[in-house]
Motif scaffolding. Structure first.
Motif, PDB file in Angstrom:
ATOM      1  N   VAL A 194      -8.354 -10.957  -4.614  1.00 15.19           N
ATOM      2  CA  VAL A 194      -6.714 -10.546  -4.246  1.00 15.19           C
ATOM      3  C   VAL A 194      -5.897 -11.438  -3.626  1.00 15.19           C
ATOM      4  N   GLU A 195      -4.762 -11.605  -4.298  1.00 16.02           N
ATOM      5  CA  GLU A 195      -3.514 -12.474  -3.834  1.00 16.02           C
ATOM      6  C   GLU A 195      -2.406 -11.739  -3.385  1.00 16.02           C
ATOM      7  N   MET A 196      -1.502 -12.472  -2.785  1.00 13.64           N
ATOM      8  CA  MET A 196      -0.446 -11.467  -2.153  1.00 13.64           C
ATOM      9  C   MET A 196       0.860 -12.284  -3.040  1.00 13.64           C
ATOM     10  N   VAL A 197       1.713 -11.438  -3.378  1.00 15.73           N
ATOM     11  CA  VAL A 197       2.923 -11.983  -4.042  1.00 15.73           C
ATOM     12  C   VAL A 197       3.841 -12.051  -2.907  1.00 15.73           C
ATOM     13  N   PRO A 198       4.263 -13.209  -2.347  1.00 19.06           N
ATOM     14  CA  PRO A 198       5.257 -13.123  -1.216  1.00 19.06           C
ATOM     15  C   PRO A 198       6.670 -12.780  -1.664  1.00 19.06           C
ATOM     16  N   ASP A 199       7.030 -13.062  -2.751  1.00 22.05           N
ATOM     17  CA  ASP A 199       8.312 -12.783  -3.298  1.00 22.05           C
ATOM     18  C   ASP A 199       8.408 -12.155  -4.571  1.00 22.05           C
ATOM     19  N   PRO A 200       8.482 -10.908  -4.678  1.00 13.93           N
ATOM     20  CA  PRO A 200       8.426 -10.000  -5.872  1.00 13.93           C
ATOM     21  C   PRO A 200       9.373 -10.642  -7.165  1.00 13.93           C
ATOM     22  N   ALA A 201      10.354 -11.459  -6.743  1.00 10.44           N
ATOM     23  CA  ALA A 201      11.252 -12.013  -7.641  1.00 10.44           C
ATOM     24  C   ALA A 201      10.588 -13.243  -8.150  1.00 10.44           C
ATOM     25  N   ASN A 202       9.555 -13.811  -7.552  1.00  7.01           N
ATOM     26  CA  ASN A 202       8.870 -14.934  -8.078  1.00  7.01           C
ATOM     27  C   ASN A 202       7.534 -14.622  -8.327  1.00  7.01           C
ATOM     28  N   ARG A 203       7.229 -13.791  -9.085  1.00 10.93           N
ATOM     29  CA  ARG A 203       5.637 -13.363  -9.246  1.00 10.93           C
ATOM     30  C   ARG A 203       4.685 -14.257  -9.480  1.00 10.93           C
ATOM     31  N   ALA A 204       5.139 -15.483 -10.236  1.00  9.62           N
ATOM     32  CA  ALA A 204       4.240 -16.498 -10.362  1.00  9.62           C
ATOM     33  C   ALA A 204       3.722 -17.343  -9.133  1.00  9.62           C
ATOM     34  N   MET A 205       4.216 -17.044  -7.912  1.00 13.35           N
ATOM     35  CA  MET A 205       3.899 -17.747  -6.641  1.00 13.35           C
ATOM     36  C   MET A 205       3.027 -16.563  -5.913  1.00 13.35           C
ATOM     37  N   THR A 206       1.965 -17.081  -5.769  1.00 17.78           N
ATOM     38  CA  THR A 206       0.757 -16.042  -5.084  1.00 17.78           C
ATOM     39  C   THR A 206       0.152 -16.807  -3.850  1.00 17.78           C
ATOM     40  N   LEU A 207      -0.109 -15.993  -2.793  1.00 19.03           N
ATOM     41  CA  LEU A 207      -1.149 -16.602  -1.928  1.00 19.03           C
ATOM     42  C   LEU A 207      -2.341 -16.052  -2.114  1.00 19.03           C
ATOM     43  N   ASN A 208      -3.602 -17.041  -1.973  1.00 21.41           N
ATOM     44  CA  ASN A 208      -4.800 -16.735  -2.159  1.00 21.41           C
ATOM     45  C   ASN A 208      -5.353 -15.944  -0.918  1.00 21.41           C
ATOM     46  N   TRP A 209      -6.619 -14.986  -1.009  1.00 22.52           N
ATOM     47  CA  TRP A 209      -6.816 -14.299   0.104  1.00 22.52           C
ATOM     48  C   TRP A 209      -6.827 -14.688   1.479  1.00 22.52           C
ATOM     49  N   GLN A 210      -7.379 -16.137   1.615  1.00 26.11           N
ATOM     50  CA  GLN A 210      -7.311 -16.821   2.849  1.00 26.11           C
ATOM     51  C   GLN A 210      -5.855 -16.803   3.564  1.00 26.11           C
ATOM     52  N   LEU A 211      -4.837 -17.080   2.597  1.00 28.13           N
ATOM     53  CA  LEU A 211      -3.528 -17.179   3.107  1.00 28.13           C
ATOM     54  C   LEU A 211      -2.972 -15.879   3.352  1.00 28.13           C
ATOM     55  N   ALA A 212      -3.418 -15.053   2.337  1.00 27.58           N
ATOM     56  CA  ALA A 212      -2.785 -13.629   2.373  1.00 27.58           C
ATOM     57  C   ALA A 212      -3.189 -12.870   3.651  1.00 27.58           C
ATOM     58  N   GLN A 213      -4.312 -13.062   4.267  1.00 29.03           N
ATOM     59  CA  GLN A 213      -4.749 -12.326   5.397  1.00 29.03           C
ATOM     60  C   GLN A 213      -3.551 -12.490   6.638  1.00 29.03           C
ATOM     61  N   GLY A 214      -3.095 -13.541   6.646  1.00 28.81           N
ATOM     62  CA  GLY A 214      -2.210 -13.755   7.693  1.00 28.81           C
ATOM     63  C   GLY A 214      -0.793 -13.199   7.388  1.00 28.81           C
ATOM     64  N   GLN A 215      -0.639 -12.641   6.219  1.00 31.57           N
ATOM     65  CA  GLN A 215       0.670 -11.887   6.261  1.00 31.57           C
ATOM     66  C   GLN A 215       0.694 -10.438   6.295  1.00 31.57           C
ATOM     67  N   LYS A 233       4.560  -1.750   4.108  1.00 31.84           N
ATOM     68  CA  LYS A 233       5.098  -1.108   2.837  1.00 31.84           C
ATOM     69  C   LYS A 233       5.903  -1.910   2.053  1.00 31.84           C
ATOM     70  N   GLY A 234       5.408  -1.953   0.671  1.00 31.13           N
ATOM     71  CA  GLY A 234       6.215  -2.461  -0.192  1.00 31.13           C
ATOM     72  C   GLY A 234       5.558  -3.961  -0.604  1.00 31.13           C
ATOM     73  N   LYS A 235       4.797  -4.396   0.209  1.00 34.15           N
ATOM     74  CA  LYS A 235       4.123  -5.812  -0.167  1.00 34.15           C
ATOM     75  C   LYS A 235       3.178  -5.783  -1.250  1.00 34.15           C
ATOM     76  N   GLN A 236       3.461  -6.579  -2.107  1.00 36.59           N
ATOM     77  CA  GLN A 236       2.543  -6.563  -3.490  1.00 36.59           C
ATOM     78  C   GLN A 236       1.588  -7.568  -3.403  1.00 36.59           C
ATOM     79  N   PHE A 237       0.413  -7.173  -4.054  1.00 37.56           N
ATOM     80  CA  PHE A 237      -0.687  -7.897  -4.301  1.00 37.56           C
ATOM     81  C   PHE A 237      -1.215  -7.687  -5.604  1.00 37.56           C
ATOM     82  N   VAL A 238      -1.770  -8.872  -6.064  1.00 34.14           N
ATOM     83  CA  VAL A 238      -2.635  -9.056  -7.549  1.00 34.14           C
ATOM     84  C   VAL A 238      -4.050  -8.903  -7.141  1.00 34.14           C
ATOM     85  N   ILE A 239      -4.595  -8.234  -7.983  1.00 35.72           N
ATOM     86  CA  ILE A 239      -6.290  -8.190  -8.006  1.00 35.72           C
ATOM     87  C   ILE A 239      -6.659  -8.367  -9.303  1.00 35.72           C
ATOM     88  N   THR A 240      -7.490  -9.576  -9.435  1.00 37.57           N
ATOM     89  CA  THR A 240      -8.204 -10.086 -10.580  1.00 37.57           C
ATOM     90  C   THR A 240      -9.390  -9.737 -10.659  1.00 37.57           C
TER      91      THR A 240
END
Length: 158
Positions: free
Chosen positions: A88-109, A17-24
């Motif tokens: 799909v990419e994950m935003v691990p830290d909403p305070a730093n939205r420029a940093m994202t994890l690609n789908w391969q890395l996001a799956q582990g989160q 809950k609350g995890k953010q993702f960017v979809i392009t």
């Protein structure tokens, strides 16, 4: 012009809950190819899929809905969903939205199964929802044209 992006926040109760993702959105050419491959895979299954027209591309996928994947072989379904999820990419830290994890890395989160299905649906909707609006527009135009054709012809001058 940049491809459309949306940021979504996981609404489900639990660890995600609350995890953010960017979809392009895919490029138009990639999305059309992906849509045609989805239709071909569904058609090859032999299942009758309401709204599916061979060769309809992404518009056909939109008409069939996300349930189109249920008609495919598991291997083909996995390939096509994996291609979709590359958007799909994950935003691990909403305070730093420029940093994202690609789908391969996001799956582990991602820790909960419902989150995966929710993300698949969100990515699917981003790629096909605009067809629903277009379909409504065409329905309205057809209705208007039908109404106009029933209207009496203009009176001619005598």
């Amino acid at each position: 012009m940049a491809l459309k992006q949306i940021t979504v926040t996981c609404p489900h109760e639990g660890v995600d809950k609350g995890k953010q993702f960017v979809i392009t959105r895919m490029s138009a050419v990639e999305a059309d190819k992906w849509g045609r491959h989805c239709l071909q895979a569904a058609a090859a299954s032999g299942a009758a899929i309401p709204g599916m027209e061979p060769g309809a591309g992404l518009a056909g996928v939109a008409a069939a809905g996300i349930g189109i994947f249920a008609a495919m072989s598991p291997e083909r379904m996995d390939e096509l969903i994996d291609r979709l999820m590359q958007c799909v990419e994950m935003v691990p830290d909403p305070a730093n939205r420029a940093m994202t994890l690609n789908w391969q890395l996001a799956q582990g989160q991602i820790e909960e199964i419902p989150t995966v299905g929710w993300l698949q649906t969100e990515a699917f909707k981003l790629h096909v929802d605009f067809f629903k609006g277009v379909g409504q527009l065409f329905s309205l135009i057809t209705l208007m044209l039908g109404t106009e054709s029933n209207a009496p012809a203009p009176a001619s001058e005598t």
